[in-house]
Write an enzyme that holds these catalytic residues in place. Structure first.
Site: not given
Length: 561
Positions: A113-114, A163
């Site tokens: 996702f993204q 992240k």
């Protein structure tokens, strides 16, 4: 000391002297934004309405200050929304570091996702880019990014950080950063002597300045060089302010929308010296007929630019300030009284085109000349892209570097409002005015909310002619007046739009209103919008058609519809 990757990012920014970043939060940069909250007393974050606005603001900050601009975006669409701003900085050689988040390292390559391969996407429009997969490499990579952005020919660098890297912890040791020294030359002494001999033998020299004069901080050396050579000086769009426009030797821009004087001078000169310029196609026009009588010398920091767009007879490769310093030591004072007398005669015969008498109707030329007078030529002018951009370059007399901030190479509509905010944040001592057309304004008007939220006191000067003026001008000249999709007539009420953003606004519909309204707008210490309603058929002149000989500009366009 042991810090998280997110904390290390902020510490590295502080090492580099960064005081402001522009960005927009999202899932992949949550750890970084948590650190921004922690360090909020040490570094200012300005949230824009759109990531592209953040990139343009970082770019405008860099151009106005000479420092490296910084922008931040999350992964996926956040990162891709930066791309146009990064490409804009790349084309104009602007130092910028873009920091993007990405999915965690184990999720890379899985269409998570993204997730997006932002380093692959931006490879053609960055000077360099990185993806960091180990927190232990984070600090040194960020330091390297800033070094690359500012060493040699400046440019944008992207750093992509997954992240989990921002969440991981490792030892961090602060370093004192030594700024790279760009003061160097790669050319031999003999090459300098050859150029000095050419200058001494020249009867009709011509000096042409580009953005490299500004980025190298060489305005003082350039002024001295022009005095020694005793030559007329012209500038590119990016070079505006690198040489004082009010100096008697200045003859205006060269190129597609340059002055007749500059086109005549370049066609008659016997020596053409290009200084910190890449010889854009919009400047040289037809290569065969460009400076036909002249020996051409090219001074630039990037060897790749030499002989790329035009063949040159001599080259001096190095930082413009360094090169000019050495030439200023070698070149004795010259006397070209006769040549400058001819230049003055052309100035008298071919003044910059003034629009026909429109009575009490508003003309952009008059507005900009009045703005120049009221600000004493001291304001920082940013622009969008189109006719208004050219009018600003033609009719505002820039005294010094970093006063004119515009998208030159990429020609990015929607650039100016973001750039004006970055410029104002970087130079709070300056009046900052963004010159816009209604077409460009609609692309970025959402950033008015950023100006209001952060109380950034820019003046948005909007020329409203209800058309895409520059494209319409081309359609008139080269497409049989078939105005396909360039007559906008959107009927936007700009006063109500400004009111919605809590921004004061004014509307100018008559020439007699111009001075009073501009005076009021310039007194505001908040953002303000001024709409100038102008005729849709006022054109930018002179104009040299693309690829045509530079000495054959169009001086008038018949309007019969």
């Amino acid at each position: 000391m042991k810090l998280t990757g997110a904390q290390i990012i902020i510490e590295c920014l502080l090492e580099q002297g960064v005081d402001t970043v522009f960005g927009y939060p999202g899932g992949a940069v949550l750890n970084l934004y948590d650190a921004i909250y922690e360090y909020r007393s040490k570094i200012r974050h300005i949230i824009t309405a759109h990531e592209q606005g953040a990139a343009h603001a970082a770019d405008g900050y860099a151009r106005a200050t000479g420092k490296t601009g910084v922008c931040i975006a999350t992964s996926g669409p956040g990162a891709t929304n930066l791309v146009t701003g990064i490409a804009t900085a790349h084309m104009d050689s602007i130092p910028m570091v873009a920091i993007t988040g990405n999915v965690a390292v184990p999720s890379l390559g899985l269409d998570s996702f993204q997730e997006v391969d932002i380093t692959g996407i931006t490879m053609p429009v960055t000077k360099y880019n990185f993806i960091i997969k180990d927190v232990s490499e984070l600090a040194d990579t960020l330091r390297r990014a800033f070094e690359i952005a500012t060493t040699g020919r400046p440019g944008p660098v992207l750093v992509d950080i997954p992240k989990d890297v921002t969440a991981a912890a490792c030892e961090y040791t602060r370093k004192e950063i030594v700024k790279p020294d760009n003061y160097y030359s790669l050319s031999a002494d003999e090459e300098y002597r050859q150029v000095a001999d050419l200058i001494a033998a020249s009867k009709k020299p011509f000096l042409y300045t580009g953005g490299g004069v500004i980025s190298s901080g060489a305005a003082e050396e350039m002024a001295k060089f022009a005095e020694l050579v005793d030559a007329p000086v012209s500038s590119s769009l990016m070079g505006q302010g690198g040489f004082n426009n009010r100096d008697s030797r200045y003859i205006g821009m060269l190129g597609m929308h340059g002055t007749v004087v500059s086109s005549k001078a370049v066609s008659d000169c016997d020596l053409f010296i290009g200084i910190g310029t890449r010889f854009s196609d919009r400047v040289i026009g037809d290569i065969v007929s460009f400076a036909p009588k002249a020996k051409i010398v090219h001074i630039d920091i990037d060897p790749a630019e030499i002989n790329k767009n035009i063949h040159v007879d001599h080259q001096l490769v190095g930082d413009v300030r360094c090169v000019l310093d050495r030439l200023n030591e070698l070149v004795p004072p010259q006397d070209h009284t006769e040549w400058l007398r001819q230049i003055d005669a052309w100035k008298e015969e071919f003044p910059l085109h003034v629009a026909e008498d429109y009575g009490d109707q508003v003309t952009p030329q008059y507005v900009l000349e009045t703005l120049d007078e009221l600000t004493h030529g001291d304001a920082v002018i940013t622009t969008e892209v189109g006719q208004h951009q050219m009018w600003a370059a033609q009719y505002y007399d820039f005294k010094e570097p970093r006063q004119f901030i515009t998208s030159g190479g990429l020609g990015t509509m929607g650039y100016g409002l973001g750039a004006s905010m970055g410029a104002q944040v970087g130079r709070p001592d300056k009046q900052v005015i963004n010159i816009a057309g209604d077409g460009s304004f609609h692309m970025n008007c959402n950033e008015l909310v950023t100006a209001y939220k952060h109380n950034i006191p820019i003046v948005e000067l909007l020329f409203n002619n209800s058309v895409l003026g520059m494209v319409r001008q081309w359609q008139r000249l080269f497409y049989g007046k078939r105005f396909s999709q360039t007559t906008l007539e959107r009927d936007t009420d700009y006063m109500k739009l400004a009111e919605a953003y809590h921004i004061p606004s004014y509307r100018i519909t008559k020439k007699s209103e111009v001075r009073e309204v501009l005076q009021k707008a310039l007194r505001h210490d908040t953002p303000v919008l001024v709409e100038c309603v102008i005729d849709r058929d006022i054109n930018v002149l002179p104009m040299v058609p693309a690829g045509a000989a530079i000495d054959k500009p169009i001086l008038d366009i018949e309007i019969d519809d």
